[in-house]
Design a protein around this motif. Structure first.
Motif, PDB file in Angstrom:
ATOM      1  N   LEU A  40       0.713  -1.150  -0.301  1.00 24.57           N
ATOM      2  CA  LEU A  40      -0.152   0.156  -0.373  1.00 24.57           C
ATOM      3  C   LEU A  40       0.922   1.391   0.101  1.00 24.57           C
ATOM      4  N   VAL A  41       0.477   2.482  -0.996  1.00 23.46           N
ATOM      5  CA  VAL A  41       0.758   3.890  -0.443  1.00 23.46           C
ATOM      6  C   VAL A  41      -0.033   4.621   0.285  1.00 23.46           C
ATOM      7  N   ALA A  42       0.609   5.407   1.497  1.00 16.14           N
ATOM      8  CA  ALA A  42      -0.381   6.086   1.964  1.00 16.14           C
ATOM      9  C   ALA A  42       0.453   7.211   2.366  1.00 16.14           C
ATOM     10  N   THR A  43      -0.771   7.973   2.281  1.00 12.51           N
ATOM     11  CA  THR A  43      -0.413  10.097   2.254  1.00 12.51           C
ATOM     12  C   THR A  43      -0.504   9.709   4.317  1.00 12.51           C
ATOM     13  N   PRO A  44      -0.145  10.879   4.905  1.00  9.71           N
ATOM     14  CA  PRO A  44       0.471  10.866   5.632  1.00  9.71           C
ATOM     15  C   PRO A  44      -1.060  11.259   6.840  1.00  9.71           C
ATOM     16  N   ALA A  45      -2.715  11.763   5.733  1.00  9.14           N
ATOM     17  CA  ALA A  45      -3.418  11.269   6.427  1.00  9.14           C
ATOM     18  C   ALA A  45      -4.073   9.946   7.033  1.00  9.14           C
ATOM     19  N   GLY A  46      -3.605   9.570   5.735  1.00  6.97           N
ATOM     20  CA  GLY A  46      -3.808   8.118   5.762  1.00  6.97           C
ATOM     21  C   GLY A  46      -3.153   7.169   6.884  1.00  6.97           C
ATOM     22  N   SER A  47      -1.962   7.686   6.858  1.00  6.55           N
ATOM     23  CA  SER A  47      -0.848   5.964   7.837  1.00  6.55           C
ATOM     24  C   SER A  47      -0.778   6.076   8.844  1.00  6.55           C
ATOM     25  N   THR A  48      -2.172   6.387  10.231  1.00  8.05           N
ATOM     26  CA  THR A  48      -2.575   5.527  11.158  1.00  8.05           C
ATOM     27  C   THR A  48      -3.659   4.868  10.526  1.00  8.05           C
ATOM     28  N   ALA A  49      -4.287   4.678   9.556  1.00  5.13           N
ATOM     29  CA  ALA A  49      -5.566   3.014   8.934  1.00  5.13           C
ATOM     30  C   ALA A  49      -4.635   1.900   8.828  1.00  5.13           C
ATOM     31  N   TYR A  50      -5.027   2.006   7.515  1.00  2.00           N
ATOM     32  CA  TYR A  50      -4.498   0.595   7.618  1.00  2.00           C
ATOM     33  C   TYR A  50      -3.055   0.465   7.700  1.00  2.00           C
ATOM     34  N   ASN A  51      -2.328   1.323   6.956  1.00  4.53           N
ATOM     35  CA  ASN A  51      -0.584   1.909   7.110  1.00  4.53           C
ATOM     36  C   ASN A  51      -0.521   1.168   7.971  1.00  4.53           C
ATOM     37  N   LEU A  52      -0.980   1.082   9.435  1.00  3.87           N
ATOM     38  CA  LEU A  52      -0.174   1.094  10.649  1.00  3.87           C
ATOM     39  C   LEU A  52      -0.422   0.220  11.438  1.00  3.87           C
ATOM     40  N   SER A  53      -1.831  -0.305  10.506  1.00  4.67           N
ATOM     41  CA  SER A  53      -2.162  -1.362  10.760  1.00  4.67           C
ATOM     42  C   SER A  53      -1.287  -3.194  10.051  1.00  4.67           C
ATOM     43  N   ALA A  54      -0.287  -2.459   9.211  1.00  2.00           N
ATOM     44  CA  ALA A  54       0.757  -3.345   8.485  1.00  2.00           C
ATOM     45  C   ALA A  54       1.661  -2.761   8.907  1.00  2.00           C
ATOM     46  N   GLN A  55       1.869  -2.535   9.603  1.00  2.00           N
ATOM     47  CA  GLN A  55       3.390  -2.313  10.553  1.00  2.00           C
ATOM     48  C   GLN A  55       3.747  -1.288  10.058  1.00  2.00           C
ATOM     49  N   GLY A  56       3.115   0.324   8.802  1.00  2.00           N
ATOM     50  CA  GLY A  56       3.914   0.397   8.209  1.00  2.00           C
ATOM     51  C   GLY A  56       4.377   2.184   9.547  1.00  2.00           C
ATOM     52  N   PRO A  57       5.227   3.298   8.917  1.00  2.00           N
ATOM     53  CA  PRO A  57       5.638   4.212  10.041  1.00  2.00           C
ATOM     54  C   PRO A  57       4.255   5.388  10.178  1.00  2.00           C
ATOM     55  N   ILE A  58       4.340   5.730  11.075  1.00  2.00           N
ATOM     56  CA  ILE A  58       3.226   7.137  11.286  1.00  2.00           C
ATOM     57  C   ILE A  58       3.346   8.735  10.294  1.00  2.00           C
ATOM     58  N   LEU A  59       3.274   9.116  10.114  1.00  2.00           N
ATOM     59  CA  LEU A  59       3.868  10.547   9.263  1.00  2.00           C
ATOM     60  C   LEU A  59       3.102  11.432   9.678  1.00  2.00           C
TER      61      LEU A  59
END
Length: 258
Positions: free
Chosen positions: A150-169
């Motif tokens: 996935l490619v996440a924006t800062p606004a979306g970084s706490t959604a699916y991205n965070l669940s996938a162990q991605g960074p909070i922007l």
């Protein structure tokens, strides 16, 4: 915002509909086409629907003030029926720049869809997805074997991205998160943070045997062959927040939640 022409939108849930009845009795409202501000009642999913509806209309977008009558409500303010005009006068605006997903299917169809939170790729069958990832015309991952990416924006970084162990922007970081979903190979690759000026291209390898869908927020395109992703700076959106409930502070504090 005090005295501005306001439109009221509510999700179909009983709680949101009851709140809408209350607000309609207390304040004056105009049709969405005449509004200078939109009040959205529901959860984060309904907020995304409201923002996408503005982008779909291709008319000038207007600020949206959401009140949470859903589950998480990360993009929403606290629900209160009283004092709405004073709250709107004191709000802090935040610009959110969407992504633009251009997806080409195996059959040759092209779909251009905006994404406010993220663009995600998901395998459609039990077969592992195999993807080629290109950044600014350079192949950076010749073959990524995974359940998706996935490619996440800062606004979306706490959604699916965070669940996938991605960074909070941070909201003002001008960055995008590139996050794998259950990666198998390369085994040590756990994602990347790239400038939001980057042009990202993802090509599906062996799409007939290993079909992949692409999802822009809530909109899915199945059996994609290639997807290109870039920031769409021509379509900035504005969210309004109570000063004590500001989006940038909430995103920052998510890093300290155990």
């Amino acid at each position: 915002m005090n005295g501005a022409r306001r439109a009221l939108l509510a999700s179909p849930t009983p709680q949101a509909q009851a709140a809408a009845v209350d607000l309609r009795e207390r304040y004056e409202w105009v049709p969405i086409a005449e509004a200078e501000t939109v009040i959205a009642l529901g959860g984060d999913g309904f907020m995304l629907q409201t923002l996408h509806a503005q982008l779909d209309r291709r008319t000038p977008v207007v600020p949206v003030f959401g009140m949470n009558l859903g589950t998480v409500g990360f993009l929403m303010n606290e629900w209160r029926s009283s004092g709405l005009e004073a709250r709107l006068a004191a709000t802090r605006p935040f610009k959110v720049t969407p992504l633009r997903m251009t997806a080409t299917t195996v059959s040759g169809e092209t779909h251009v869809i905006p994404a406010i939170n993220e663009v995600s790729f998901l395998r459609e069958t039990r077969q592992t997805a195999k993807l080629e990832v290109t950044l600014n015309e350079r192949v950076v991952l010749p073959e990524l074997a995974c359940d998706g990416i996935l490619v996440a924006t800062p606004a979306g970084s706490t959604a699916y991205n965070l669940s996938a162990q991605g960074p909070i922007l941070p909201l003002a970081s001008s960055l995008l998160a590139l996050t794998p979903i259950s990666p198998f190979r390369p085994r040590r690759w756990r994602g990347a943070i790239v400038p939001d000026s980057a042009r990202i291209s993802i090509r599906v390898l062996d799409a007939a045997k290993r079909p992949v869908s692409a999802v822009a927020d809530q909109r899915e395109v199945r059996e994609v062959a290639k997807v290109e992703i870039a920031i769409d700076r021509a379509r900035d959106l504005t969210l309004l927040f109570d000063p004590e409930h500001a989006l940038d502070d909430r995103i920052t504090m998510e890093q300290f939640i155990a």
